[in-house]
Design a protein around this motif. Sequence first.
Motif, PDB file in Angstrom:
ATOM      1  N   PHE A  91      30.761 -13.827  18.819  1.00 53.91           N
ATOM      2  CA  PHE A  91      30.991 -12.557  18.132  1.00 53.91           C
ATOM      3  C   PHE A  91      30.487 -12.592  16.681  1.00 53.91           C
ATOM      4  N   LEU A  92      30.209 -13.787  16.152  1.00 59.92           N
ATOM      5  CA  LEU A  92      29.639 -13.932  14.812  1.00 59.92           C
ATOM      6  C   LEU A  92      28.123 -14.127  14.843  1.00 59.92           C
ATOM      7  N   GLN A  93      27.502 -13.804  15.991  1.00 52.04           N
ATOM      8  CA  GLN A  93      26.059 -14.003  16.180  1.00 52.04           C
ATOM      9  C   GLN A  93      25.695 -15.489  16.201  1.00 52.04           C
ATOM     10  N   MET A  94      26.616 -16.300  16.760  1.00 49.85           N
ATOM     11  CA  MET A  94      26.412 -17.741  16.921  1.00 49.85           C
ATOM     12  C   MET A  94      26.577 -18.082  18.400  1.00 49.85           C
ATOM     13  N   PRO A  95      25.679 -17.628  19.265  1.00 48.47           N
ATOM     14  CA  PRO A  95      25.847 -17.866  20.705  1.00 48.47           C
ATOM     15  C   PRO A  95      25.850 -19.352  21.035  1.00 48.47           C
ATOM     16  N   GLY A  96      26.785 -19.731  21.903  1.00 50.58           N
ATOM     17  CA  GLY A  96      26.896 -21.127  22.327  1.00 50.58           C
ATOM     18  C   GLY A  96      27.638 -22.013  21.350  1.00 50.58           C
ATOM     19  N   CYS A  97      28.099 -21.454  20.230  1.00 56.01           N
ATOM     20  CA  CYS A  97      28.825 -22.236  19.224  1.00 56.01           C
ATOM     21  C   CYS A  97      30.331 -21.995  19.355  1.00 56.01           C
ATOM     22  N   PHE A  98      31.104 -23.037  19.052  1.00 54.11           N
ATOM     23  CA  PHE A  98      32.559 -22.960  19.140  1.00 54.11           C
ATOM     24  C   PHE A  98      33.198 -23.558  17.896  1.00 54.11           C
ATOM     25  N   LEU A  99      34.293 -22.940  17.451  1.00 57.65           N
ATOM     26  CA  LEU A  99      35.135 -23.542  16.426  1.00 57.65           C
ATOM     27  C   LEU A  99      36.096 -24.459  17.166  1.00 57.65           C
ATOM     28  N   LEU A 100      36.084 -25.761  16.829  1.00 52.40           N
ATOM     29  CA  LEU A 100      36.868 -26.754  17.564  1.00 52.40           C
ATOM     30  C   LEU A 100      37.963 -27.405  16.717  1.00 52.40           C
ATOM     31  N   SER A 101      37.923 -27.232  15.401  1.00 56.28           N
ATOM     32  CA  SER A 101      38.913 -27.833  14.508  1.00 56.28           C
ATOM     33  C   SER A 101      39.197 -26.878  13.360  1.00 56.28           C
ATOM     34  N   LEU A 102      40.461 -26.662  13.074  1.00 52.80           N
ATOM     35  CA  LEU A 102      40.813 -25.841  11.920  1.00 52.80           C
ATOM     36  C   LEU A 102      40.855 -26.721  10.671  1.00 52.80           C
ATOM     37  N   PRO A 103      40.431 -26.192   9.535  1.00 59.32           N
ATOM     38  CA  PRO A 103      40.475 -26.983   8.297  1.00 59.32           C
ATOM     39  C   PRO A 103      41.844 -26.888   7.625  1.00 59.32           C
ATOM     40  N   ASP A 104      42.927 -27.175   8.388  1.00 56.66           N
ATOM     41  CA  ASP A 104      44.258 -27.008   7.827  1.00 56.66           C
ATOM     42  C   ASP A 104      44.697 -28.159   6.928  1.00 56.66           C
ATOM     43  N   ILE A 105      43.890 -29.219   6.818  1.00 58.63           N
ATOM     44  CA  ILE A 105      44.127 -30.249   5.803  1.00 58.63           C
ATOM     45  C   ILE A 105      43.109 -30.080   4.681  1.00 58.63           C
ATOM     46  N   ALA A 106      41.831 -30.029   5.050  1.00 60.63           N
ATOM     47  CA  ALA A 106      40.784 -29.926   4.027  1.00 60.63           C
ATOM     48  C   ALA A 106      39.467 -29.493   4.647  1.00 60.63           C
ATOM     49  N   SER A 107      38.574 -29.032   3.811  1.00 64.29           N
ATOM     50  CA  SER A 107      37.179 -28.861   4.198  1.00 64.29           C
ATOM     51  C   SER A 107      36.358 -29.546   3.109  1.00 64.29           C
ATOM     52  N   PHE A 108      35.402 -30.344   3.546  1.00 64.35           N
ATOM     53  CA  PHE A 108      34.575 -31.131   2.644  1.00 64.35           C
ATOM     54  C   PHE A 108      33.142 -30.621   2.734  1.00 64.35           C
ATOM     55  N   ILE A 141      27.111 -26.275   9.967  1.00 67.16           N
ATOM     56  CA  ILE A 141      25.818 -26.622   9.396  1.00 67.16           C
ATOM     57  C   ILE A 141      24.959 -25.379   9.185  1.00 67.16           C
ATOM     58  N   LEU A 142      24.390 -25.239   8.003  1.00 68.87           N
ATOM     59  CA  LEU A 142      23.442 -24.151   7.741  1.00 68.87           C
ATOM     60  C   LEU A 142      22.123 -24.488   8.434  1.00 68.87           C
ATOM     61  N   ASP A 143      21.682 -23.600   9.313  1.00 69.72           N
ATOM     62  CA  ASP A 143      20.431 -23.809  10.062  1.00 69.72           C
ATOM     63  C   ASP A 143      19.823 -22.430  10.322  1.00 69.72           C
ATOM     64  N   ARG A 144      19.068 -21.933   9.358  1.00 63.51           N
ATOM     65  CA  ARG A 144      18.594 -20.541   9.354  1.00 63.51           C
ATOM     66  C   ARG A 144      17.817 -20.127  10.595  1.00 63.51           C
ATOM     67  N   GLY A 145      17.115 -21.040  11.245  1.00 59.04           N
ATOM     68  CA  GLY A 145      16.321 -20.667  12.407  1.00 59.04           C
ATOM     69  C   GLY A 145      17.028 -20.834  13.736  1.00 59.04           C
ATOM     70  N   ALA A 146      18.311 -21.216  13.728  1.00 51.11           N
ATOM     71  CA  ALA A 146      19.003 -21.532  14.978  1.00 51.11           C
ATOM     72  C   ALA A 146      19.540 -20.312  15.718  1.00 51.11           C
ATOM     73  N   ASN A 147      20.024 -19.326  14.994  1.00 51.93           N
ATOM     74  CA  ASN A 147      20.628 -18.137  15.595  1.00 51.93           C
ATOM     75  C   ASN A 147      20.646 -17.027  14.543  1.00 51.93           C
ATOM     76  N   PRO A 148      21.058 -15.806  14.889  1.00 49.40           N
ATOM     77  CA  PRO A 148      21.015 -14.710  13.916  1.00 49.40           C
ATOM     78  C   PRO A 148      21.833 -14.961  12.639  1.00 49.40           C
ATOM     79  N   LEU A 149      22.968 -15.670  12.744  1.00 48.43           N
ATOM     80  CA  LEU A 149      23.767 -15.952  11.546  1.00 48.43           C
ATOM     81  C   LEU A 149      23.169 -17.099  10.727  1.00 48.43           C
ATOM     82  N   GLY A 150      22.446 -18.008  11.372  1.00 50.81           N
ATOM     83  CA  GLY A 150      21.859 -19.140  10.663  1.00 50.81           C
ATOM     84  C   GLY A 150      22.829 -20.281  10.427  1.00 50.81           C
ATOM     85  N   VAL A 151      23.831 -20.399  11.310  1.00 53.07           N
ATOM     86  CA  VAL A 151      24.846 -21.450  11.188  1.00 53.07           C
ATOM     87  C   VAL A 151      25.105 -22.030  12.574  1.00 53.07           C
TER      88      VAL A 151
END
Length: 163
Positions: A91-108, A141-151
Motif C-alpha cells: 500500500f506504500l508502493q513497495m510491492p513484495g516488501c514487508f515490515l517485520l520488526s517495530l523500532p520500539d527500542i531504537a532505530s539506527f 534501505i533507500l533504493d530509488r530504482g527498486a520500486n515507486p517509493l524507492g525504499v
Amino acid sequence: SDPNATTANFPSGGTAQQFGYSLSLCGVGCNGLAVNYGTACAGTAGLPINTSYGLPTIPNSGFSLRLLNGPPSVPVVNFFGLTRVSLDLSFLQMPGCFLLSLPDIASFSTRTGSTGEARIRIPIPGDPLLAGGRFYSQWVILDRGANPLGVITSDGLEITLCF
C-alpha cells in the motif's frame, strides 16, 4: 556431572551402566542465536541480507547488526525492537516488501559502503538479566530504482541473548 541431568540405568553384561543427558538453554556454555525470518524485497543490487557480526552472547562488546547486498553508498535505517510483525507494505508502493520488526527500542541510521554493506555496533553488556532476551531487527534501505517509493526492506533477524 550435572545435578539436573536425567539418568537411566541400562543393564549390560550383568552390570548397570548409568548415562546422563543434559540440555541447557541459555545457561552456562550456551551460544546466543541470530535467526533470519520473513523475506526481503528485491532491490537494484538483489536481495538485501540481514545478519549479525559475532554471536549475541553475554557479554560481547563486538556484536554488530550487519546488512549485506544493499545498494552502494545509500542511507539505511535499522529497526531494532521487541516486537515481531508482518505487515505487507504494498500500500506504500513497495510491492513484495514487508515490515517485520517495530523500532520500539531504537532505530539506527547509517550508510552503506561502496560494497553495499552496513554495520551498526551494539555492544552486549555482561548483565545476567539479559539472558534469554529476544529482540528483532530489520533494515530499511533507500533504493530509488527498486520500486515507486524507492525504499526496500531486508528480511528480519530474531536475536536471542545467552551466555
